[in-house]
Design a protein around this motif. Structure first.
Motif, mmCIF file in Angstrom:
data_model
loop_
_atom_site.group_PDB
_atom_site.id
_atom_site.type_symbol
_atom_site.label_atom_id
_atom_site.label_comp_id
_atom_site.label_asym_id
_atom_site.label_seq_id
_atom_site.Cartn_x
_atom_site.Cartn_y
_atom_site.Cartn_z
ATOM 1 N N ALA A 1 0.837 -1.204 0.000
ATOM 2 C CA ALA A 1 0.000 0.000 0.000
ATOM 3 C C ALA A 1 0.871 1.253 0.000
ATOM 4 C CB ALA A 1 -0.937 -0.007 1.205
ATOM 5 N N LEU A 2 1.910 1.281 0.824
ATOM 6 C CA LEU A 2 2.792 2.437 0.859
ATOM 7 C C LEU A 2 3.484 2.648 -0.484
ATOM 8 C CD1 LEU A 2 4.444 2.092 4.385
ATOM 9 C CD2 LEU A 2 2.632 3.656 3.694
ATOM 10 N N LYS A 3 3.858 1.568 -1.132
ATOM 11 C CA LYS A 3 4.472 1.685 -2.461
ATOM 12 C C LYS A 3 3.495 2.311 -3.442
ATOM 13 C CE LYS A 3 6.821 -0.974 -6.079
ATOM 14 N NZ LYS A 3 7.282 -2.310 -6.509
ATOM 15 N N ALA A 4 2.222 1.885 -3.387
ATOM 16 C CA ALA A 4 1.204 2.470 -4.260
ATOM 17 C C ALA A 4 0.990 3.948 -3.961
ATOM 18 C CB ALA A 4 -0.113 1.708 -4.115
ATOM 19 N N LEU A 5 1.249 4.347 -2.729
ATOM 20 C CA LEU A 5 1.112 5.750 -2.341
ATOM 21 C C LEU A 5 2.353 6.571 -2.692
ATOM 22 C CD1 LEU A 5 -0.551 5.343 1.176
ATOM 23 C CD2 LEU A 5 -1.673 5.936 -0.982
ATOM 24 N N GLY A 6 3.385 5.913 -3.236
ATOM 25 C CA GLY A 6 4.596 6.618 -3.636
ATOM 26 C C GLY A 6 5.666 6.689 -2.570
ATOM 27 N N ILE A 7 5.512 5.911 -1.497
ATOM 28 C CA ILE A 7 6.507 5.889 -0.424
ATOM 29 C C ILE A 7 7.400 4.676 -0.663
ATOM 30 C CG2 ILE A 7 6.860 5.776 2.075
ATOM 31 C CD1 ILE A 7 4.029 6.995 2.352
ATOM 32 N N ASP A 8 8.554 4.896 -1.250
ATOM 33 C CA ASP A 8 9.369 3.802 -1.785
ATOM 34 C C ASP A 8 10.262 3.127 -0.757
ATOM 35 O OD1 ASP A 8 8.366 4.070 -4.403
ATOM 36 O OD2 ASP A 8 9.747 5.730 -4.798
ATOM 37 N N GLN A 9 10.698 3.854 0.255
ATOM 38 C CA GLN A 9 11.560 3.250 1.288
ATOM 39 C C GLN A 9 11.035 3.642 2.668
ATOM 40 O OE1 GLN A 9 15.758 4.388 1.824
ATOM 41 N NE2 GLN A 9 16.288 2.223 1.658
ATOM 42 N N PRO A 10 9.924 3.019 3.079
ATOM 43 C CA PRO A 10 9.321 3.397 4.357
ATOM 44 C C PRO A 10 10.155 2.932 5.539
ATOM 45 C CG PRO A 10 8.198 1.491 3.440
ATOM 46 C CD PRO A 10 9.160 1.970 2.385
ATOM 47 N N LYS A 11 10.044 3.687 6.615
ATOM 48 C CA LYS A 11 10.640 3.301 7.890
ATOM 49 C C LYS A 11 9.542 2.683 8.745
ATOM 50 C CE LYS A 11 14.286 6.769 7.708
ATOM 51 N NZ LYS A 11 14.933 7.937 8.367
ATOM 52 N N VAL A 12 9.812 1.467 9.239
ATOM 53 C CA VAL A 12 8.776 0.656 9.871
ATOM 54 C C VAL A 12 9.180 0.311 11.299
ATOM 55 C CG1 VAL A 12 7.405 -1.458 9.707
ATOM 56 C CG2 VAL A 12 8.220 -0.329 7.616
ATOM 57 N N ALA A 13 8.250 0.508 12.233
ATOM 58 C CA ALA A 13 8.452 0.099 13.621
ATOM 59 C C ALA A 13 7.487 -1.031 13.940
ATOM 60 C CB ALA A 13 8.212 1.276 14.564
ATOM 61 N N ILE A 14 8.014 -2.190 14.297
ATOM 62 C CA ILE A 14 7.179 -3.317 14.705
ATOM 63 C C ILE A 14 7.092 -3.260 16.220
ATOM 64 C CG2 ILE A 14 6.821 -5.801 14.582
ATOM 65 C CD1 ILE A 14 8.637 -5.794 12.105
ATOM 66 N N LEU A 15 5.949 -2.830 16.706
ATOM 67 C CA LEU A 15 5.811 -2.443 18.104
ATOM 68 C C LEU A 15 5.728 -3.623 19.060
ATOM 69 C CD1 LEU A 15 3.250 0.478 17.754
ATOM 70 C CD2 LEU A 15 5.718 0.670 18.161
ATOM 71 N N ALA A 16 6.277 -3.415 20.225
ATOM 72 C CA ALA A 16 6.144 -4.333 21.358
ATOM 73 C C ALA A 16 6.336 -3.481 22.617
ATOM 74 C CB ALA A 16 7.173 -5.453 21.289
ATOM 75 N N ALA A 17 6.321 -4.120 23.782
ATOM 76 C CA ALA A 17 6.448 -3.361 25.023
ATOM 77 C C ALA A 17 7.877 -2.912 25.292
ATOM 78 C CB ALA A 17 5.931 -4.193 26.198
ATOM 79 N N ASN A 18 8.860 -3.620 24.716
ATOM 80 C CA ASN A 18 10.255 -3.207 24.865
ATOM 81 C C ASN A 18 11.073 -3.783 23.724
ATOM 82 O OD1 ASN A 18 11.189 -5.902 25.555
ATOM 83 N ND2 ASN A 18 10.272 -5.570 27.582
ATOM 84 N N GLU A 19 12.374 -3.538 23.752
ATOM 85 C CA GLU A 19 13.237 -3.944 22.637
ATOM 86 C C GLU A 19 13.939 -5.278 22.865
ATOM 87 O OE1 GLU A 19 12.110 0.050 22.603
ATOM 88 O OE2 GLU A 19 13.393 -0.854 24.155
ATOM 89 N N VAL A 20 13.682 -5.922 23.986
ATOM 90 C CA VAL A 20 14.341 -7.185 24.316
ATOM 91 C C VAL A 20 13.455 -8.352 23.891
ATOM 92 C CG1 VAL A 20 15.286 -8.607 26.173
ATOM 93 C CG2 VAL A 20 15.525 -6.112 26.264
ATOM 94 N N VAL A 21 14.014 -9.284 23.124
ATOM 95 C CA VAL A 21 13.255 -10.463 22.718
ATOM 96 C C VAL A 21 13.099 -11.384 23.919
ATOM 97 C CG1 VAL A 21 13.185 -12.460 21.185
ATOM 98 C CG2 VAL A 21 14.095 -10.279 20.353
ATOM 99 N N ASN A 22 11.853 -11.647 24.258
ATOM 100 C CA ASN A 22 11.528 -12.441 25.440
ATOM 101 C C ASN A 22 10.489 -13.490 25.059
ATOM 102 O OD1 ASN A 22 10.576 -13.487 27.877
ATOM 103 N ND2 ASN A 22 10.581 -11.512 28.925
#
Length: 301
Positions: free
Chosen positions: A162-183
């Motif tokens: 969808a972002l590509k269709a909107l013309g955003i070719d290199q999006p920055k993506v955050a895959i959210l969780a409660a913290n940055e540590v894999v648990n």
């Protein structure tokens, strides 16, 4: 980069008027949204449903009397007929009217006339934040209840397409969780890391980080304080939600507490699908149609 919904409307209009196929169109609020889109020069419509109920509504909402109406009083069949108009190329956008959501989505996924791509359907939302220089996007806060890793992969891919269709070719993506540590006790962190690891294989044009907490995603100072190096912090285009509750609560908080403007469409089908809620403002409904029209135009390029 898209800066505002005003820009979404303007850019969508460069593709010419789209045609919206409305399923079970005997719904005054939906027809008001269609009329607003037509007045804005975004789209015209084919209305599928009970003609005896639809035609009196045309004058009430300001739609032309000669607006095409396909008479189909059975709502389930009306959904199938509306979908078939899109699959045959007679319309580019599908919109839900006065039909049960389950029946409507069954029609979208119908094996004969449906709009299947092989991917999961997912909700793709856009927000215009007061004072922010660009639109931000969320997925999935409106459709999939508890997606597993495979489903999250489709959600991410749908959003990136969808972002590509909107013309955003290199999006920055955050895959959210409660913290940055894999648990292992926090499945969202495990899934986020797995999705990030797929980046080079499937999403090479994107900058994806996860797991990442919202404070780090939004604020480079938070990343610095935690000793994290991030290429997306403070400049995220797309937020991937760990669950529907997260996305739903966050979206409503942004709209009702913070005054964000919003829109949303269903992606993962061959064509964008609009499912507005009665609680949505008139502006939000128009924004959703505009986003769908821009997606339809961008996909055809």
């Amino acid at each position: 980069m898209l800066h505002s919904f005003e820009e979404v409307v303007a850019k969508a209009k460069t593709f010419g008027q789209m045609t919206i196929s409305v399923a079970a169109a005997q719904d005054k609020e939906v027809l008001e949204a269609v009329q607003a889109a037509q007045t804005a020069g975004l789209a015209k419509a084919i209305l599928v449903g009970d003609a005896e109920k639809i035609k009196p509504l045309l004058a009430e909402v300001g739609l032309p009397a000669d607006t095409p109406v396909v008479h189909e009083p059975d709502v389930k069949q009306a959904a199938l007929t509306a979908v078939s108009l899109v699959s045959k190329g007679e319309a580019q956008v599908l919109m839900k009217g006065l039909v049960n959501s389950g029946d409507f989505l069954k029609a979208v996924l119908n094996g004969e006339v449906g709009l299947r791509t092989g991917r999961l359907l997912s909700h793709f939302a856009a927000f215009e934040a007061p004072g922010c220089e660009k639109l931000i996007f969320h997925s999935d806060g409106g459709m999939n209840i508890a997606p597993d890793l495979a489903e999250k992969k489709d959600i991410l891919l749908n959003a990136l397409l969808a972002l590509k269709a909107l013309g955003i070719d290199q999006p920055k993506v955050a895959i959210l969780a409660a913290n940055e540590v894999v648990n292992p006790k926090m499945p969202a962190t495990v899934d986020a890391k797995a999705l990030m690891d797929l980046n080079e294989e499937l999403f090479s044009n994107s900058i994806i980080e996860g797991p990442i907490a919202m404070d780090v995603a939004l604020n480079p100072e938070a990343a610095k304080h935690k000793g994290l190096k991030s290429a997306v912090s403070g400049d995220v285009d797309l937020f991937i939600m760990p669950s529907i509750e997260t996305g739903n609560i966050l979206a409503k908080g942004l709209i009702y507490y913070a005054g964000f403007k919003n829109s949303g469409v269903i992606v993962g089908a061959t064509n964008p699908v609009v499912m507005v809620s009665r609680a949505d403002s008139a502006e939000s409904k128009l924004n959703s149609i505009a986003l769908a029209c821009l997606l339809a135009g961008g996909t055809r390029q």
